[in-house]
Design an enzyme around this catalytic site. Structure first.
Site, PDB file in Angstrom:
ATOM      1  CG  ASP A  64      47.968  33.905  62.967  1.00  0.00           C
ATOM      2  OD1 ASP A  64      47.452  32.701  63.090  1.00  0.00           O
ATOM      3  OD2 ASP A  64      49.042  33.988  62.643  1.00  0.00           O
ATOM      4  CG  HIS A  65      44.657  32.036  60.333  1.00  0.00           C
ATOM      5  ND1 HIS A  65      46.092  32.253  60.801  1.00  0.00           N
ATOM      6  CD2 HIS A  65      44.535  31.925  59.158  1.00  0.00           C
ATOM      7  CE1 HIS A  65      46.601  32.367  59.608  1.00  0.00           C
ATOM      8  NE2 HIS A  65      45.984  32.249  58.539  1.00  0.00           N
ATOM      9  CG  ASP A 119      49.924  31.074  56.284  1.00  0.00           C
ATOM     10  OD1 ASP A 119      48.773  31.073  57.016  1.00  0.00           O
ATOM     11  OD2 ASP A 119      50.114  31.906  55.539  1.00  0.00           O
ATOM     12  NE  ARG A 381      46.585  33.892  48.905  1.00  0.00           N
ATOM     13  CZ  ARG A 381      47.236  32.811  49.898  1.00  0.00           C
ATOM     14  NH1 ARG A 381      46.419  32.497  50.738  1.00  0.00           N
ATOM     15  NH2 ARG A 381      48.380  32.405  49.522  1.00  0.00           N
ATOM     16  CB  SER A 537      45.154  28.848  51.366  1.00  0.00           C
ATOM     17  OG  SER A 537      45.366  28.028  52.353  1.00  0.00           O
ATOM     18  NE  ARG A 539      42.591  27.689  53.205  1.00  0.00           N
ATOM     19  CZ  ARG A 539      41.730  28.877  52.684  1.00  0.00           C
ATOM     20  NH1 ARG A 539      40.599  28.776  52.140  1.00  0.00           N
ATOM     21  NH2 ARG A 539      42.244  30.151  52.916  1.00  0.00           N
TER      22      ARG A 539
END
Ligand code: MIC
Ligand code: SF4
Length: 646
Positions: A64-65, A119, A381, A537, A539
């Site tokens: 999706d990203h 995520d 965000r 995030s 990440r």
């Protein structure tokens, strides 16, 4: 003493540790999710663990990203993930199926289950009564392999919702109000639970908007009870048999409590550049702020309900000539249903630019606003630069406020639009899981070949912690540094999430363009940060890239939860100042030492930072569990797991 909702789920999944605030606990994880920007790395790590098939009840990989595909990189990564899924027992949600959190809510989430996702907005599942948490890719890989997920037992916060939202006031305004009250640091070390008579007035997607953006509070997660509304939602998704009721005990004990009167709430907006910089929309409207762009979608506000409300506001009107309106439905289910009921046609007729159902502009994948442009977004965000336009002015608003501004060209209080739009939840959603690919059967998995593109580079490995660390402060930054500062995303960089050496060229460049070169010149160093270092995030690249660049420790006033865990997983030591005033005494490029750091950490003692340049010492504090200590000594989670298995 009775249990809160979260405590009940924790108790039912507790593998190790004691349910005492501040103690480390290990949880059994029922479900995992990944998205493609963190997934490639998570699956490389999963492969490195050598577990043939996932041990969870359900693991899903979403694409999706990275759906822009401006070069071969994204498509290669998608193919890699798809083949890993097929081989190792993971469901694969194809590009075009939508945003991970929206789909997971629709098709997989189950009240009372535990879910971790690579995520930070995984808490969306809390809208269904799941204990759903964001985690680093390595933690997700371990959970897929059947390992525990470790967190610090959080405090419990209760937010009592009273009354009912008025016309044009929505769930987004509720979470913006919570952010206004608690701030982006207010949820650290806490789980936020919602209760009160107002809960029953909110549908599951509305609850999910609130738990989704609870990530911006820094909370471990947020959760709603599972009630009759939840049952109806699951029945409408054809999954009623998965429903269970879930509520807190009447004598459950909460560490903090707040009350919000839904009936009194007005439309709100988070102003640039922080989700807690909240002001009433009416005030911004009175200032006559012009709007250049409106984006509707993201995992916060892309449900069918949100989209139908927007369509009703747009019906028969035209988007203001100076506004660009982009709309991305959250999932194929939403998209399909909008098409079937004609709402999509209403949006197209009004002049909306319809985007594929994916993260899109939320992660800077296209639709960057014009220079200094004012962009109203229904996202979660608004960190500086995240939109892809360095001086873009991003405001976070509800779909209603967004749609109103798209029509008028300036900030507009949607409650001035006239009669309320009336939209109902459907009794039955359109169910078609044809974009979810099931894994190979156990007997066929060996024959599945993993396809690896040239963009996939090995991830960096940390060495065991040395006895002494002597280096320079290669960067000093302020409070609330986000992972978007540390490791930016956006269309130009995101395709390289499986290529750490390339990503290193962009590390911290939003704060200091010279940082990567300085690291290369010095070989090793430490970073000094303010409070809430690493918010945002999940990440793990924000830890792996600094590791690659030689960063040995980060000394800060305080850390965001997921990022601190990611640093430890990567073998970088997160250290906090015992006395915050010492932060002011250190300067960038000071020479520092952490003498006997290995022995000090191993003994569970508190380290001291010697500032050789200034001739001073600063006491640091750590609160590592035994497991975290061992991980740091081994040089991160992968080394630790390897050592343990030897
Ligand atoms: C985000 O919203 O920042 C992301 C992109 O979804 C991240 C994950 C990532 O960086 O890949 C998140 O929230 O964890
Ligand atoms: Fe995607 Fe944005 Fe949600 Fe992150 S916050 S998962 S980028 S939609």
């Amino acid at each position: 003493m009775g249990y809160t909702i979260a405590q009940k789920i924790i108790a039912a999944h507790l593998v190790s540790g004691e349910m005492k605030v501040g103690c480390e606990i290990g949880l059994r994880i029922d479900q995992t999710l990944t998205q493609d920007a963190t997934g490639t790395m998570a699956y490389l790590e999963f492969e490195a663990m050598g577990v043939p098939r996932v041990k969870t009840e359900r693991s899903v990989a979403y694409i999706d990203h990275n759906t822009l595909q401006t070069g071969f990189e994204n498509a290669d990564d998608h193919r890699f993930i798809q083949t890993v899924c097929k081989k190792h027992g993971i469901y694969y949600s194809r590009p075009g199926n939508g945003i991970c959190h929206q789909i997971h809510l629709e098709r997989f989430g189950i009240p009372g289950k535990t879910l971790i996702g690579s995520d930070s907005h995984t808490p969306t599942g809390g809208g269904l009564g799941m204990l759903a948490m964001g985690a680093g890719g390595m933690d997700v890989a371990v959970a897929m392999g059947g390992g525990e997920y470790f967190i610090t037992m959080p405090k419990m916060v209760r937010i009592n919702l009273h009354g009912q939202l008025g016309p044009y006031v929505s769930a987004k305004d509720v979470i913006l109000e919570v952010l206004r009250i608690m701030s982006v640091k207010g949820g650290v070390g806490k789980i936020v639970e919602y209760s009160g008579d107002g809960v029953q007035t909110l549908s599951v997607p509305e609850r999910a908007t609130i738990t989704n953006m609870g990530a911006e509070l820094g909370a471990s997660t947020s959760i709603f009870p599972s009630d009759e509304t939840t049952r109806k939602f699951m029945a409408a998704q054809g999954r009623e048999s998965d429903w269970v009721a879930l509520a807190s005990d009447p004598d459950a004990d909460y560490d903090e409590e707040y009350d919000i009167d839904l009936s009194a709430l007005r439309p709100l907006a988070a102003c640039p550049h922080s989700p807690d910089n909240v002001r009433p929309v009416a005030e911004l409207a009175a200032e006559g702020i012009k709007v250049d762009q409106v984006c509707i979608g993201s995992c916060t506000n892309s449900s069918l309900l949100d989209m139908l409300r927007v369509a009703e506001i747009l019906r028969g009107r035209t988007v203001h000539p100076e506004v660009s309106l982009a709309i991305a439905p959250g999932s194929k289910q939403v998209y399909n249903m909008l098409a079937d009921c004609g709402a999509l046609s209403v949006m197209i007729a009004a002049g909306a630019r319809i985007l594929e159902c994916a993260c899109g502009p939320c992660i800077g994948m296209g639709q960057s606003p014009n220079s200094a442009g004012v962009s109203l977004r229904t996202f979660n965000r608004n960190f500086e630069g995240r939109s892809g336009t360095a001086d873009g002015q991003i405001y976070l608003v509800s779909p209603e406020t967004a749609a109103a501004a798209a029509l008028t060209g300036c900030f507009t209080d949607p409650t001035t639009l006239g009669d309320a739009v009336k939209v109902d939840m459907p009794d039955k959603f359109l169910i078609n899981d044809n974009l979810i690919v099931a894994p190979a059967d156990e007997q066929d998995m060996d024959s599945v070949e993993i396809k690896r593109g040239p963009n996939i580079k090995p991830f960096p490995k940390a060495d065991a912690m040395p006895e002494d660390i002597a280096c320079k402060v290669l960067l000093k930054v302020g409070d609330n540094i986000t992972t978007d500062h540390i490791m930016p995303a956006g269309a130009k960089i995101l395709p390289y999430r499986s290529n750490i050496p390339f990503l290193a060229n962009f590390c911290f460049t939003r704060c200091d363009e010279q940082f990567p070169d300085r690291c290369r010149e010095h070989g090793s160093g430490v970073i000094v940060g303010g409070s809430n270092y690493g918010q945002g995030s999940s990440r793990e690249h924000a830890a792996l890239v600094p590791l690659y660049l030689g960063i040995k420790a980060v000394v800060a006033k305080s850390f965001a939860r997921i990022h601190a865990a990611n640093l430890i997983n990567a073998g970088i030591i997160p250290l906090t100042f015992e006395n915050e005033a010492d932060y002011d005494k250190i300067e960038q490029m000071d020479e520092v030492r952490l003498d006997n750091i290995r022995s000090v950490i191993a003994a569970g003692e508190q380290p001291v930072l010697t500032n050789v340049t200034k001739g001073e010492t600063y006491r640091l504090s750590t609160a590592f569990s035994e497991r975290q200590r061992d991980m740091l000594l081994a040089g991160g989670l992968l080394n630790y797991t390897r050592e343990k298995n030897q």
